[in-house]
Write a protein that holds these residues in place. Structure first.
Motif, mmCIF file in Angstrom:
data_model
loop_
_atom_site.group_PDB
_atom_site.id
_atom_site.type_symbol
_atom_site.label_atom_id
_atom_site.label_comp_id
_atom_site.label_asym_id
_atom_site.label_seq_id
_atom_site.Cartn_x
_atom_site.Cartn_y
_atom_site.Cartn_z
ATOM 1 N N GLU A 51 0.856 -1.175 0.000
ATOM 2 C CA GLU A 51 0.000 0.000 0.000
ATOM 3 C C GLU A 51 0.899 1.235 0.000
ATOM 4 O OE1 GLU A 51 -3.425 0.318 0.170
ATOM 5 O OE2 GLU A 51 -3.914 -1.826 0.330
ATOM 6 N N LEU A 52 0.344 2.379 -0.348
ATOM 7 C CA LEU A 52 1.080 3.613 -0.129
ATOM 8 C C LEU A 52 1.439 3.664 1.361
ATOM 9 C CD1 LEU A 52 -0.960 6.276 -2.163
ATOM 10 C CD2 LEU A 52 0.958 4.865 -2.912
ATOM 11 N N GLU A 87 1.656 6.007 3.417
ATOM 12 C CA GLU A 87 0.782 6.873 4.218
ATOM 13 C C GLU A 87 -0.569 6.211 4.529
ATOM 14 O OE1 GLU A 87 -0.074 10.407 1.999
ATOM 15 O OE2 GLU A 87 -0.259 9.299 0.140
ATOM 16 N N ARG A 90 -9.451 1.019 3.479
ATOM 17 C CA ARG A 90 -9.040 1.857 2.352
ATOM 18 C C ARG A 90 -9.879 1.527 1.110
ATOM 19 N NH1 ARG A 90 -7.644 0.166 -2.183
ATOM 20 N NH2 ARG A 90 -6.069 -1.299 -1.424
ATOM 21 N N TYR A 91 -10.115 0.230 0.891
ATOM 22 C CA TYR A 91 -10.928 -0.230 -0.248
ATOM 23 C C TYR A 91 -12.355 0.299 -0.151
ATOM 24 C CZ TYR A 91 -13.526 -3.628 -3.139
ATOM 25 O OH TYR A 91 -14.367 -4.218 -4.051
ATOM 26 N N ALA A 144 -13.475 2.973 1.554
ATOM 27 C CA ALA A 144 -13.514 4.432 1.391
ATOM 28 C C ALA A 144 -13.296 4.807 -0.076
ATOM 29 C CB ALA A 144 -12.454 5.087 2.266
ATOM 30 N N MET A 145 -12.330 4.144 -0.719
ATOM 31 C CA MET A 145 -11.969 4.475 -2.101
ATOM 32 C C MET A 145 -13.121 4.193 -3.060
ATOM 33 S SD MET A 145 -8.534 3.019 -3.898
ATOM 34 C CE MET A 145 -8.731 2.453 -5.571
ATOM 35 N N ASN A 146 -13.878 3.136 -2.789
ATOM 36 C CA ASN A 146 -14.965 2.754 -3.686
ATOM 37 C C ASN A 146 -16.338 3.172 -3.153
ATOM 38 O OD1 ASN A 146 -13.493 1.057 -5.828
ATOM 39 N ND2 ASN A 146 -12.742 0.205 -3.893
ATOM 40 N N GLY A 161 -13.695 5.916 8.184
ATOM 41 C CA GLY A 161 -13.799 7.375 8.222
ATOM 42 C C GLY A 161 -12.444 8.073 8.158
ATOM 43 N N MET A 162 -11.389 7.414 8.648
ATOM 44 C CA MET A 162 -10.048 7.994 8.575
ATOM 45 C C MET A 162 -9.589 8.131 7.125
ATOM 46 S SD MET A 162 -8.086 5.998 11.682
ATOM 47 C CE MET A 162 -6.491 6.822 11.517
ATOM 48 N N PHE A 163 -10.179 7.345 6.213
ATOM 49 C CA PHE A 163 -9.795 7.397 4.803
ATOM 50 C C PHE A 163 -10.738 8.243 3.971
ATOM 51 C CE2 PHE A 163 -7.786 3.342 6.068
ATOM 52 C CZ PHE A 163 -6.499 3.637 5.681
ATOM 53 N N ASP A 164 -11.937 8.474 4.481
ATOM 54 C CA ASP A 164 -12.906 9.207 3.690
ATOM 55 C C ASP A 164 -12.609 10.707 3.759
ATOM 56 O OD1 ASP A 164 -15.816 8.756 2.392
ATOM 57 O OD2 ASP A 164 -15.711 10.692 3.433
ATOM 58 N N PRO A 165 -12.563 11.372 2.596
ATOM 59 C CA PRO A 165 -12.250 12.812 2.579
ATOM 60 C C PRO A 165 -13.205 13.610 3.462
ATOM 61 C CG PRO A 165 -12.307 11.923 0.343
ATOM 62 C CD PRO A 165 -12.801 10.839 1.248
ATOM 63 N N LYS A 166 -14.460 13.154 3.563
ATOM 64 C CA LYS A 166 -15.408 13.880 4.401
ATOM 65 C C LYS A 166 -15.581 13.227 5.763
ATOM 66 C CE LYS A 166 -17.785 16.159 0.664
ATOM 67 N NZ LYS A 166 -18.683 15.907 -0.464
ATOM 68 N N GLY A 167 -14.750 12.211 6.049
ATOM 69 C CA GLY A 167 -14.797 11.562 7.358
ATOM 70 C C GLY A 167 -16.049 10.735 7.588
#
Lengths: 474, 474
Positions: free
Chosen positions: B68-69, B71, B107-108, B110-112, B338-344
């Motif tokens: 993964e990245l 970060e 991460r998956y 949040a990303m999708n 929520g830590m990965f979601d841009p809007k939490g």
């Protein structure tokens, strides 16, 4: 240019979206991807076909770590070594991610002093290549390898490897394909009789390897211009490497006044003849071509080499956007295990690697185009209720079903609406619903509903498992 | 000391054997291993039991990249972050090997933008920990994860996770086991009412986590000595964390004058009560213990946590050398996505991870002890010949069998001895031999031999496939 654009896009991505709060980029690393449940279902089909074939040929299976000591990979891949992923030195050993499954296999054989094995290995490998993901080229990708190690009579295991490629590509119904075959010894013989100095064999071999992507004229000018070969030698090579055919071409080259004088070439041609005889017995020569332009990139091959390509289907417009190309490759590498053995003891090996990413791209596109509905679960029954306050009863029933081996789901709601429960079945393809209600509980029955036909029958609770099994076994 | 010895052994290994020619070390990286065909056969059994269970509960499957990245993993694992493997900076993105499957899953999601999924994921994860390979602790090891994401009514998915652990450990017949359950909110409540300052919650939690390896006295002195907690607070904690039981303990703590005043603890206890009610419906409370000493290491848990341990079997001396311990763990992590979601945006999740390495160690030792013969191939028939010069006939026949889907092998020799061919079957467990000879070829038959009984019958060539299928379907 593509490289620069990719770089810029990456920089742009790193600058992040419009939200300032979370600065990190929400993505997978460059050249990698996630597999969604639907993609996994397609991937499983491909793996299934491949594993079934490997097992049909009596292969055992092994697994090795995703990384190796860096020195294990050193000196095995020639020019491609620059594409190896190294791990950061965090104290301790220097490690690299595996670049293929062949070198770890050879390391495994030498380490365990195994001189005789037929094994398959399906795992991800890593290359810091320029990815072209729409064409199925990734930095993390699967290889499905089948190899035969041991001292055997010539060309029998080699022929089996080609039979395996033929079986798998036929099984997967990917359309027409061609398996190109050549031999490193024949190539080296050609170079020798054409007047290539020994020191240039390998680099001229790399040029020949480009013939599937470039016309001869360009390859020739690379040989002469960049690599300093004489124009005469290049022209002589040109006459050979444009040849392809079957047994008759092998016979013709065995009569070739120059080539037949070269020991390596003669050995290679003799084995090629034997190979074609075995392929005739296997009934697969129709899709095999002896092709003198096939060179293969990797350093470790010592004999037969081969590569399978899918042929463009002109009619089938659906697949136009998927570039076809190599989907399998392999060959003989008799020296690799010896490189790991302290006493240099050799274990002859031959093997094939199926690259599933391109195959997967084609099948995925085909599924998209066909609008075929792919189930991503195997659930046989949803345990539902028609009235409120029946969560406890649903949980009791589903535990009974699970304990009897039935694949069952329940909605995680205290009081779900019946309509929502039925809808969930339609969306996910669950064929049956077991409905509990006050009356059913009193009567000791469960209402079993067929989602497709909407038919409902009352089933005695003690017969429910049997009834579900019967209805879902077809 | 163990660390130093390991270091010295490593240095010794790096100095190499007595051969000076090849200086490199022939080994897998520290903390990793290869799987031989026999080990793979055992591993497949374990995977099979686990996957069957996950599918029985209606899970889909996904896959994510091995790295993964960097970060993406940052700030998720607390003190354990130092154990993450980083990749070397070779230009481009900074990458790390995944440490578990939970963070990539979040991460998956949040990303999708997935807010609702039940999935499993079986893959290797990487930790630069001190390996103890005889006890099944590796740096590269498999995790088998099942998670439920989505906004649902409380404790229904949580109860299902425990049911899954119960089913898998029962299925694998690993002997007696216990599933310990606690809740991070109850722990935090305990710390609050015992007078632990907010800033010390996490570090005191880490101390509590050691209670399965250390007696209370040592943990207490760590709290007071190293972590600066007042002796009174430590003693108050001691009274709570040594409690374990079932519903009656939950009821008792709900009546506890101090704890019942704490909002978090009250919430946690209320949910724990509900969980136990559902576990009762599932019929598994016999092996579940509400245990206030369970803390779990990872930062991201927010609610229920659990861990399954195998209980030592005094009688069974065979397994004495395998240390028993945690084989599964998990819990609720409502904040991670929520830590990965841009809007939490939060997606509540609960999941379980089965660690197969210890399970595998136990089963491997059991197989060794029982001298059970494990087949590593599925070959149904060996195509053999009794006389010389029949290689071509063997190849023709085996191609017929392969094309009909029969799992068949042939020795890669031109003229193998019949005895050697029969011996190969005995060694590898192939049940049938199809023997071609001059007479059989004339008569249009094949001699089919049962390896176990040594019985031989003549089968017409056109019925051979059917006959092999029939005899190997039992």
């Amino acid at each position: 240019i593509a490289k620069e654009v990719a770089k810029l896009l990456e920089m742009k991505a790193q600058l992040g979206g419009d939200e300032g709060k979370h600065k990190f980029v929400l993505k997978t690393p460059k050249g990698t991807r996630d597999y969604s449940p639907k993609q996994m279902a397609i991937r499983e089909r491909v793996f299934n076909a491949i594993i079934t074939c490997f097992k049909r040929h009596g292969a055992e299976v092994i697994d090795t770590p995703v990384f190796e000591l860096k020195e294990t990979l050193t000196g095995k891949y020639g020019e491609d070594s620059k594409l190896i992923y190294d791990l950061k030195d965090q104290g301790g050993e220097l490690l690299s991610l595996r670049y293929d499954l062949t070198v770890p296999f050879a390391r495994y054989l030498a380490m365990n002093k195994i001189t005789n094995i037929k094994r398959y290995h399906i795992a991800k490998v890593y290359r810091r290549d320029n990815p072209a993901m729409t064409r199925g080229r990734y930095r993390e990708f699967y290889q499905c390898d089948f190899d035969i190690a041991g001292q055997f009579d010539p060309m029998i295991p080699d022929a089996e490897c080609l039979k395996i490629v033929h079986e798998i590509l036929s099984d997967l119904q990917l359309g027409d394909f061609l398996i190109k075959v050549n031999d490193r010894r024949i190539l080296d013989g050609v170079f020798a009789v054409c007047g290539v100095p020994d020191s240039k064999f390998r680099t001229i071999c790399s040029s020949v390897d480009k013939l599937d992507k470039m016309p001869w004229e360009e390859v020739r000018s690379e040989m002469v211009g960049e690599k300093g070969l004489s124009p005469e030698a290049a022209d002589r090579i040109g006459e050979y490497v444009q040849l392809h055919g079957g047994l008759e071409l092998i016979e013709q080259l065995l009569q070739d006044p120059k080539l037949s004088q070269n020991k390596l070439a003669k050995e290679g041609l003799g084995d090629m003849k034997l190979l074609f005889e075995y392929l005739t017995l296997f009934g697969i020569t129709g899709k095999v071509s002896f092709d003198l332009s096939l060179a293969r990139g990797l350093d470790y091959y010592t004999g037969v080499i081969f590569e399978a390509v899918l042929l463009q289907q002109e009619k089938d417009h659906v697949e136009e956007s998927v570039s076809v190309g190599s989907v399998a490759g392999g060959g003989r590498y008799d020296g690799l295990v010896g490189m790991f053995d302290p006493k240099g003891r050799k274990v002859p090996c031959v093997g094939v690697s199926i690259g599933i990413e391109r195959i997967f791209s084609i099948l995925e596109q085909r599924v998209e185009a066909s609008e075929e509905k792919i189930r991503t679960t195997e659930t046989q029954v949803l345990v539902a209720s028609a009235q409120k306050k029946l969560l406890e009863e649903r949980l009791k029933l589903i535990a009974e079903l699970w304990d009897a081996g039935i694949k069952a789901e329940v909605l995680y709601k205290k009081n779900p609406k019946l309509l929502n429960q039925l809808q969930y079945c339609e969306e996910t393809g669950i064929p049956l619903v077991a409905i509990v209600g006050e009356q059913e509980l009193k009567d000791g029955v469960v209402k079993l509903r067929d989602v497709a036909t909407r038919e409902e029958v009352s089933v005695r609770r003690e017969s429910l498992v049997e009834e579900i099994r019967m209805r879902t076994s077809r």
